[in-house]
Write an enzyme that holds these catalytic residues in place. Structure first.
Site, PDB file in Angstrom:
ATOM      1  N   LYS A  22       0.831  -1.218   0.000  1.00  0.00           N
ATOM      2  CA  LYS A  22       0.000   0.000   0.000  1.00  0.00           C
ATOM      3  C   LYS A  22       0.864   1.266   0.000  1.00  0.00           C
ATOM      4  O   LYS A  22       0.680   2.147  -0.834  1.00  0.00           O
ATOM      5  CB  LYS A  22      -0.905  -0.003   1.236  1.00  0.00           C
ATOM      6  CG  LYS A  22      -1.466   1.349   1.623  1.00  0.00           C
ATOM      7  CD  LYS A  22      -2.223   1.258   2.939  1.00  0.00           C
ATOM      8  CE  LYS A  22      -2.564   2.607   3.528  1.00  0.00           C
ATOM      9  NZ  LYS A  22      -1.514   3.217   4.346  1.00  0.00           N
ATOM     10  N   ASN A  23       1.807   1.343   0.937  1.00  0.00           N
ATOM     11  CA  ASN A  23       2.506   2.614   1.102  1.00  0.00           C
ATOM     12  C   ASN A  23       3.544   2.881   0.012  1.00  0.00           C
ATOM     13  O   ASN A  23       4.032   4.006  -0.115  1.00  0.00           O
ATOM     14  CB  ASN A  23       3.102   2.723   2.513  1.00  0.00           C
ATOM     15  CG  ASN A  23       1.997   2.963   3.541  1.00  0.00           C
ATOM     16  OD1 ASN A  23       0.870   3.350   3.188  1.00  0.00           O
ATOM     17  ND2 ASN A  23       2.289   2.709   4.816  1.00  0.00           N
ATOM     18  N   CYS A 117      -5.573   8.368   8.700  1.00  0.00           N
ATOM     19  CA  CYS A 117      -6.016   7.802   9.981  1.00  0.00           C
ATOM     20  C   CYS A 117      -5.869   8.810  11.126  1.00  0.00           C
ATOM     21  O   CYS A 117      -4.868   9.535  11.186  1.00  0.00           O
ATOM     22  CB  CYS A 117      -5.194   6.558  10.312  1.00  0.00           C
ATOM     23  SG  CYS A 117      -5.664   5.135   9.342  1.00  0.00           S
ATOM     24  N   ARG A 122      -0.404  15.165  12.606  1.00  0.00           N
ATOM     25  CA  ARG A 122       0.460  14.691  11.519  1.00  0.00           C
ATOM     26  C   ARG A 122       0.872  15.877  10.645  1.00  0.00           C
ATOM     27  O   ARG A 122       0.358  16.074   9.545  1.00  0.00           O
ATOM     28  CB  ARG A 122      -0.257  13.606  10.707  1.00  0.00           C
ATOM     29  CG  ARG A 122      -0.609  12.400  11.561  1.00  0.00           C
ATOM     30  CD  ARG A 122      -1.384  11.340  10.797  1.00  0.00           C
ATOM     31  NE  ARG A 122      -0.531  10.528   9.946  1.00  0.00           N
ATOM     32  CZ  ARG A 122      -1.000   9.531   9.180  1.00  0.00           C
ATOM     33  NH1 ARG A 122      -2.280   9.243   9.169  1.00  0.00           N
ATOM     34  NH2 ARG A 122      -0.166   8.825   8.441  1.00  0.00           N
ATOM     35  N   ASP A 305       3.100   0.614  12.112  1.00  0.00           N
ATOM     36  CA  ASP A 305       1.884   0.076  11.473  1.00  0.00           C
ATOM     37  C   ASP A 305       1.569  -1.351  11.927  1.00  0.00           C
ATOM     38  O   ASP A 305       0.474  -1.849  11.673  1.00  0.00           O
ATOM     39  CB  ASP A 305       2.027   0.119   9.945  1.00  0.00           C
ATOM     40  CG  ASP A 305       2.159   1.547   9.436  1.00  0.00           C
ATOM     41  OD1 ASP A 305       1.827   2.476  10.187  1.00  0.00           O
ATOM     42  OD2 ASP A 305       2.615   1.725   8.288  1.00  0.00           O
ATOM     43  N   ARG A 397      -9.451   0.581   3.235  1.00  0.00           N
ATOM     44  CA  ARG A 397      -8.507   1.553   2.679  1.00  0.00           C
ATOM     45  C   ARG A 397      -7.146   0.908   2.440  1.00  0.00           C
ATOM     46  O   ARG A 397      -6.399   1.338   1.560  1.00  0.00           O
ATOM     47  CB  ARG A 397      -8.319   2.737   3.650  1.00  0.00           C
ATOM     48  CG  ARG A 397      -9.448   3.749   3.605  1.00  0.00           C
ATOM     49  CD  ARG A 397      -9.077   4.981   4.417  1.00  0.00           C
ATOM     50  NE  ARG A 397      -7.678   5.258   4.307  1.00  0.00           N
ATOM     51  CZ  ARG A 397      -6.868   5.583   5.318  1.00  0.00           C
ATOM     52  NH1 ARG A 397      -7.336   5.721   6.522  1.00  0.00           N
ATOM     53  NH2 ARG A 397      -5.590   5.794   5.107  1.00  0.00           N
TER      54      ARG A 397
END
Ligand code: EPU
Length: 418
Positions: A22-23, A117, A122, A305, A397
């Site tokens: 994903k990232n 999230c 952030r 994570d 997501r």
């Protein structure tokens, strides 16, 4: 509204394939904007909501996006705008990569501030510091960031905090700057390396990704390329942790074992067996685990994570475990939900102290964020009785077909539309 219903208490057996990271994907898709010649064909793209969101944003900018299975073809030569002012921008974090990509190619970008999230403050000050060092002018008006530059000039940037997002974003812009840029105190995560490799396939000149000093010699243009995204470290970790907590024997395929070393080391310390072979890891466990302490750190430390999924198995480990979440200020929202299932956890700021219990019991819980959702799935699979997880759009997501993959391993888990 969908929910997941799990009838837990069963060991897991079998093998599953891990999807693309994903990232990495959420940076590589916006990075395709930087090709002014030729299309990018990218394989191993996970069909998750965050990637779909980026596809919509790129389409709204005029890019031609076509996805078949897990291969996406993006033609950004036809892009006709630099303003990404859409609702989708606020639905995810990685929309901030639009800034670096648009700034690099066009010298300007107007984008809505990112969402993502709810795990604490952030900021994007380090991204801005890098763009300004390259010669850009950055203005924030309400919830919109406006970045402009007559010319980007290579420079040195020393990041004050180790940031995945800032490292990738400044690397994107610097790729098309004039001269050489040195990024110091860079993030070393596997997805930072993957994005650098992708950019190099497009014709960039980036060296040192994966170390804390990245050297980028600016090039005049980038072109299309063929590329395949690396496997998802955190999805793999999630299945490894589930196997250890539920007991059984699970082969996790299509992984890079090196990326999983911090998780592997902790699982072994807890008494599970982890065998690495080629592109697979096998986790064997009898479900009886020992308590351990965890401190989340930038790569190669234990990933933040995986902290919440890890806590879901520490709650049934024998003894006292302490988790120190050093990356985010409030990534503990899953704790109240785990407590509903019988977990004994005390949280003080970023520290969670867990007293292992004999068993968890199914309950009705809410996924407060993506990895909280993964933690609750693992807890539900371990627990006796039925667990219902609501607000699973957070899970969608970032995980592709998570319930189907757990079903392959023998879990009793289904998605119910209310
Ligand atoms: N930070 C700053 N200033 C900045 C940027 C970051 O102070 O300009 C701080 C953050 O507040 C945080 C720390 O630095 O305390 C690390 O943040 P980082 O920038 O590395 O995080 P990110 O880029 O926003 C990515 C992943 C996250 C993952 C982190 C850490 C994406 C889209 N997101 O976020 O993934 O937790 O790196 O590895 O790549 C997830 O997948 O569940 C997820 C949240």
């Amino acid at each position: 509204m969908d929910k997941l219903v799990i009838n837990g208490g069963k060991p897991l057996y079998g093998s599953i394939d891990i999807s693309g990271a994903k990232n990495a994907a959420v940076a590589i898709v916006p990075a395709t904007i930087m090709s002014s010649k030729g299309v990018c064909v990218i394989d191993n793209i996970p069909d998750i909501e965050d990637v779909r969101c980026l596809e919509r944003i790129l389409t709204s900018l005029g890019c031609k996006v076509n996805k078949v299975g897990n291969t996406i073809t993006i033609d950004s030569t036809v892009i006709n705008g630099t303003d990404a002012i859409t609702h989708d921008m606020q639905n995810m974090r990685a929309s901030y990569y639009l800034i670096g990509a648009l700034l690099g190619r066009f010298g300007k970008a107007k984008v809505v501030l990112p969402g993502g999230c709810p795990i604490g403050d952030r900021p994007i000050d380090q991204h801005i510091k890098g763009f300004e060092a390259l010669g850009a002018v950055v203005k924030i008006e309400g919830d919109t960031v406006i970045v402009t530059a007559d010319k980007l000039i290579g420079t040195s940037v020393y990041f004050d905090v180790v940031s995945v997002g800032a490292t990738i974003n400044v690397m994107l812009a610097a790729t098309l700057a004039e001269g050489t840029t040195i990024l110091e105190n860079s993030a070393k995560e596997p997805h930072v390396v993957d994005v650098a490799n992708f950019l190099n396939s497009m014709g960039a000149n980036i060296k040192g990704a994966g170390t804390d000093v990245i050297r980028i010699v600016g090039v005049i243009e980038l072109t299309g390329c063929d590329y395949s995204v690396i496997p998802d470290q955190i999805e793999a970790g999630t299945f490894m942790l589930a196997a250890a907590g539920c007991g059984g024997e699970v082969i996790v395929n299509n992984v890079i074992p090196k990326h999983l070393e911090s998780i592997t080391a902790k699982l072994e310390e807890m008494g599970a067996q982890v065998l690495q072979e080629g592109e697979s890891v096998t986790v064997k466990s009898n479900g009886r685990l020992k308590a351990v302490n965890i401190k989340t750190l930038p790569y190669p430390g234990f990933p933040t994570d995986a902290q919440q999924p890890m806590s879901a198995i520490l709650v049934i480990a024998k003894g006292k475990s302490v988790i120190n979440e050093s990356i985010y200020e409030s990534r503990m929202m899953h704790v109240d939900e785990l407590k509903k299932m019988g977990a004994k956890i005390e949280v003080e700021g970023r520290i969670a102290t867990i007293e292992g219990v004999e068993k968890l019991t199914g309950a009705k819980v809410h996924a407060t964020d993506l990895r909280a959702g993964a933690a609750l799935i693992i807890a539900g699979l371990i627990a006796e009785g039925v667990t219902e997880i609501k607000d699973i759009e957070h899970i969608d997501r970032g995980y592709l077909n998570i319930e189907e993959k757990f079903r392959i391993l023998g879990a009793d888990i289904k998605r119910v539309t209310e």
